[in-house]
Design an enzyme around this catalytic site. Sequence first.
Site, short mmCIF file in Angstrom:
data_model
loop_
_atom_site.label_atom_id
_atom_site.label_comp_id
_atom_site.label_asym_id
_atom_site.label_seq_id
_atom_site.Cartn_x
_atom_site.Cartn_y
_atom_site.Cartn_z
N LYS A 39 0.81 -1.22 0.00
CA LYS A 39 0.00 0.00 0.00
C LYS A 39 0.84 1.26 0.00
CE LYS A 39 -0.24 0.42 4.97
NZ LYS A 39 -0.77 -0.11 6.21
N ARG A 134 -5.57 1.00 17.69
CA ARG A 134 -6.21 1.12 16.38
C ARG A 134 -7.19 -0.04 16.29
NH1 ARG A 134 -2.91 1.55 10.77
NH2 ARG A 134 -3.22 -0.71 10.78
#
Length: 366
Positions: A39, A134
């Site tokens: 990514k 997260r």
Amino acid sequence: MDNRKYPALVIDRKKFRENAEFICRKCYEKGVVVTGVIKGFNGFTELAEEYVAGGASCIASSRLEQLEDCRAAGIAVPLMMIRVPMLSEVDDVVRVADYSLNSELATLVALNEAAKEQEKTHRVILMTDLGDLREGWIDYDEFVKVAELVENEFDALELAGIGTNLGCYGSVIPTEEKMKQLAELAAAIETKIGRSLEIISGGATSSMLRIFEGDMPEKINMLRIGEAVLVGPLGDLRVAYGCEAVDEMNDDVCVLEAEVIEVKTKPSYPIGELGVDAFGNKGEYVDRGERRRALLAIGRADYVDVSKLIPVDEGFEPVGASGDHTILDITDAERQLQVGDIVQLKLTYSAILALSGSRNVKKYFI
Ligand SMILES: *Cc1c(COP(=O)(O)O)cnc(C)c1O
């Protein structure tokens, strides 16, 4: 340089491959396989191929489009979706990805339905939050219960393993204790389900610290690496953690080439009453007298933060930028510039992330 259009992002496949080989070798030596995360460079399949050639046993992204491109390019290793899926994309996740990371029961239910419909078995890795805050279950009893549920009740899902993520939001360091905690959770789940898990995924680039220090618990058998392979010594492992082992890697896989559009000597302190800059910020300007400066045709719209650029030529200093311009102080440099010259800049992770996805920047693989 011949016939390139600028700004150009020049991407060196061989240097990327060397970094991939280094990382995969170091991890394999400790019984850890590498999932190559793509990514950070917009999922270029050219680099995904080099990652696989360098030893990655799986390719991963947070964006399905990038995984789809890998499929289309014929990349033969399994593909992993590493952002927990949106409910609205579960059909595509099952269609495109072999594995996904998960942290919600509702999403697992939907994935199971989607997999049933497609007559497939989709492999899931359940995420636990060890304090970085997260994604992932932070209630560990609930985490183990969900693992049992997936194992026993979800016919179209396979519980492939568990994983965690550190150093992303909370900047929590993947210490030996954190890795042991993950290993213990894995052991607890294995006892409940009566078999061993295929994957215990100990995190991302920052978890390579444990590989280099030689204290990664044996049970951890996979890492998902994106940053280190791209920037080596320009990344967190070196900059934040002082890990010298990464100095063996290339720091110039991706180099930005920008064209000079103005060269003039100007004062370093603005002339007039000061308000705000192009981004609404109050600027801080140091009066260093008259300075020789070059203006580059590239700006924050393409790379976001000027402090992430590292000029290859000694003495060039990026002093500021607006959306489409970068100001380089060249007073103290040996190399003098003229309009039309090309300046090379090395890049840290966030700049590569932005530049590789920018339509204004031409990409050249060498
Ligand atoms: C981005 C990401 C990674 C890779 O992180 P790097 O720091 O670039 O190595 C690994 N896992 C997850 C879940 C991610 O989102």
